[in-house]
Every structure is written in structure tokens, then in C-alpha cells.
Design a protein around this motif. Structure first.
Motif, PDB file in Angstrom:
ATOM      1  N   THR A 216     -17.022  31.330 -52.907  1.00 30.99           N
ATOM      2  CA  THR A 216     -18.261  32.035 -52.553  1.00 30.99           C
ATOM      3  C   THR A 216     -17.968  32.860 -51.299  1.00 30.99           C
ATOM      4  O   THR A 216     -16.945  32.642 -50.631  1.00 30.99           O
ATOM      5  CB  THR A 216     -19.392  31.038 -52.221  1.00 30.99           C
ATOM      6  N   GLU A 218     -19.451  32.696 -48.458  1.00 37.91           N
ATOM      7  CA  GLU A 218     -19.455  31.793 -47.293  1.00 37.91           C
ATOM      8  C   GLU A 218     -18.107  31.063 -47.168  1.00 37.91           C
ATOM      9  O   GLU A 218     -17.530  30.970 -46.079  1.00 37.91           O
ATOM     10  CB  GLU A 218     -20.593  30.782 -47.474  1.00 37.91           C
ATOM     11  N   GLU A 219     -17.616  30.571 -48.308  1.00 36.00           N
ATOM     12  CA  GLU A 219     -16.323  29.864 -48.298  1.00 36.00           C
ATOM     13  C   GLU A 219     -15.201  30.815 -47.888  1.00 36.00           C
ATOM     14  O   GLU A 219     -14.312  30.470 -47.116  1.00 36.00           O
ATOM     15  CB  GLU A 219     -16.009  29.307 -49.696  1.00 36.00           C
ATOM     16  N   GLN A 220     -15.269  32.041 -48.414  1.00 37.24           N
ATOM     17  CA  GLN A 220     -14.181  32.981 -48.145  1.00 37.24           C
ATOM     18  C   GLN A 220     -14.167  33.409 -46.677  1.00 37.24           C
ATOM     19  O   GLN A 220     -13.102  33.564 -46.078  1.00 37.24           O
ATOM     20  CB  GLN A 220     -14.293  34.199 -49.080  1.00 37.24           C
TER      21      GLN A 220
END
Ligand code: T3D
Length: 255
Positions: A216, A218-220
Motif C-alpha cells: 500500500t 503507507e507501507e511503501q
């Protein structure tokens, strides 16, 4: 004669698939020798890798004479192609597929698993799989979908259409097409440029783009923050900033 040849020029390792009479089609031996070559490329002294083929082929994929003998196909794929595709992706340096000629089937998948593709104007690209009633394996549904988008990837891989190097370039499958006469020199030049670049930053960028395929936003963003913290600790970052301040070319060491 070895089915894979390995050469070293400075920080560039060149891996040559070497069954020219069979367009470098894959056998067990070729898989094993390729794996050994990719292991050798983990040496930190190697900062860029070129994967190419001997003769007029890059690779025509699985050797069809060593195929269809009733074995466990999934197990064979896991033990051979998967291992080498993952070895390319996990190599912490750029891998250039120097597509010198015919590129078909799992040979095409392997080229697409590399970070950069250069093509000789003598090269052509053939899905291969559908021609013998198979699906695109060895990452063929993963990498080609990412390179071409689903509609074009599906249409091409189900048509078995032969693509010229110029068409492959127009589609974005390869980044550059070079005359056959100067092809290996151009591939070596490109690899040398990459080998003189900040290797850790390039390795981290490679990993980030792989992670971006499934993360996502946010994760990236978090992956980027962690990777940047790592890049900021390298000698190459210090050298890059110093060179900027001193208005000179940076001399990156790869550490
Ligand atoms: O269980 C599993 O293994 C699943 C995994 C599958 C992975 C795969 O890669 S499946 C796809 C396998 N590859 C193909 O189906 C491609 C087969 N080859 C061709 O369609 C054509 O050869 C090409 C379009 C690639 C090139 O055509 P052309 O006219 O330029 O060359 P050619 O004359 O067909 O081939 C030259 C020689 O290489 C010839 O040998 P010969 O007659 O001179 O002794 C030909 O038989 C040989 N060759 C080409 N491809 C293969 C091969 N020999 C064994 N396996 C090959 N894949």
C-alpha cells in the motif's frame, strides 16, 4: 563445453548462456550453471551483471527435447526457473539482459526478470508457451504484465506473435535497440556505467520497486524511509554530497 560462461571485466560480471546450436534452450545443466554464476555475482566486487546468449539466440526457453516425459512439471519449475528468477531479483546490483537474438518462452520470462533490457536489432521476441499449449511461466505472467499492462500482455502472450526489437522498444519491453555489430560493446558500456554508480542506492531502489508491486502507499512510504536511512549511512552518500560541494564528478566505491 560449459553451458554457461562467466567473465569478469572490472566490476562487471558477464554471464553467457552457451548452447548456441539450440538457441541456448534450458537444460538442467544450464540451470545449475546459471545458478552458480548468479551465486558468484553476489561477490561485492561485482557491481553490475550482464546476462546474454552465445550465437544468434538469447534463449529459446525450455529445451523441448528434455521435456514432456511425464515428470512433475511444477516441481521442475520450482527447482530450476524459480530459483534463478529469485536469484536475479535478490541480487543486490543491477542485472542487464543483453538480448542479442531470439528470445522465447522462459527465455523471455528470464529477460523480463532482469532490471534492464537492451536488444540487438537482430533480436526478436516470441511468447512460445502458447505455441505448445502452455501458460507463461517463470514469471511470465508477473513481469510481462508489469512491463506491458494486462491488456497488451494478455493479447501478446496468447497470440504467439513474433515481435521485432523495434516493436519491443515501442512497447517499452526493451529500453534501447542497438545495431548487432556494436551490441556487445554497448551492453558492456552500459554495465560499466552502472558499475561505477552508487551500488547500495541502486540495490535499495531495485528492492523498493519490487516491494511497490504489492505494498500500500503507507507501507511503501515506510519502506522508502527505512531504505533512505540505510542509503544515508553509505560512503557513496558522503562522497556524492562532497563531490557536489566541490563541484566535481563523484567517485562512488559501491560501499
Ligand atoms: O516443464 C517445463 O519445462 C515447463 C517449462 C516451460 C518453459 C518454456 O520455455 S516453454 C516454451 C519453450 N520454447 C518454445 O516453445 C520455443 C521453441 N522454438 C521456436 O519456436 C523457434 O525455434 C524460435 C521461434 C524460438 C526460433 O525460430 P528460428 O526459425 O529462428 O530457429 P529454429 O530453426 O527453430 O531453431 C534453431 C535450432 O534450435 C533448431 O535446432 P536444429 O534443427 O538446427 O538442430 C531448433 O530445433 C533448436 N531449438 C529452438 N528452440 C528450441 C530448440 N531446441 C530445443 N528446445 C527449444 N526450445
Amino acid at each position: 563445453m560449459a553451458e554457461v560462461e562467466v567473465g569478469r571485466d572490472g566490476a562487471v560480471q558477464t554471464i553467457t548462456l552457451n548452447r548456441p546450436g539450440k538457441l541456448n534452450a534450458f537444460t538442467r545443466t544450464l540451470h545449475e550453471e546459471l545458478h552458480a554464476a548468479l551465486e558468484e555475482a553476489r561477490d561485492p566486487a561485482v557491481r553490475a551483471v550482464v546476462l546474454t546468449g552465445a550465437g544468434r539466440g538469447f534463449s529459446a526457453g525450455q529445451d523441448l527435447t528434455a521435456f514432456g516425459e511425464g515428470g512433475d512439471v511444477a516441481a521442475m519449475l520450482r527447482a530450476t526457473y524459480h530459483v534463478n528468477v529469485m536469484a536475479i531479483r535478490s541480487l543486490e546490483k543491477p542485472v542487464i539482459a543483453a538480448v542479442n537474438g531470439v528470445c522465447a518462452g522462459a527465455g523471455l520470462s528470464l529477460a523480463c526478470a532482469c532490471d534492464i533490457r537492451l536488444a540487438s536489432d537482430a533480436a526478436f521476441f516470441v511468447p512460445g508457451f502458447v505455441g505448445i499449449g502452455l501458460i507463461p511461466d517463470s514469471g511470465g505472467t508477473y513481469f510481462i504484465q508489469r512491463l506491458l499492462g494486462t491488456p497488451r500482455a494478455f493479447e501478446w502472450m496468447t497470440s504467439n506473435r513474433r515481435l521485432t526489437a523495434a516493436e519491443a522498444h515501442a512497447w517499452g519491453l526493451v529500453s534501447e535497440v542497438v545495431e548487432a555489430e556494436t551490441f556487445s560493446a554497448r551492453a558492456a558500456e552500459h554495465a560499466a556505467e552502472l558499475a561505477a554508480a552508487p551500488t547500495r542506492a541502486i540495490a535499495l531502489t531495485k528492492r523498493l520497486y519490487d516491494e511497490a508491486a504489492t505494498a500500500t502507499l503507507e507501507e511503501q512510504l515506510e519502506h522508502e524511509a527505512e531504505a533512505q536511512a540505510e542509503a544515508a549511512q553509505t560512503d557513496d552518500f558522503r562522497e556524492g554530497v562532497a563531490a557536489f560541494g566541490e563541484k566535481r564528478e563523484a567517485r562512488f566505491s559501491g560501499s
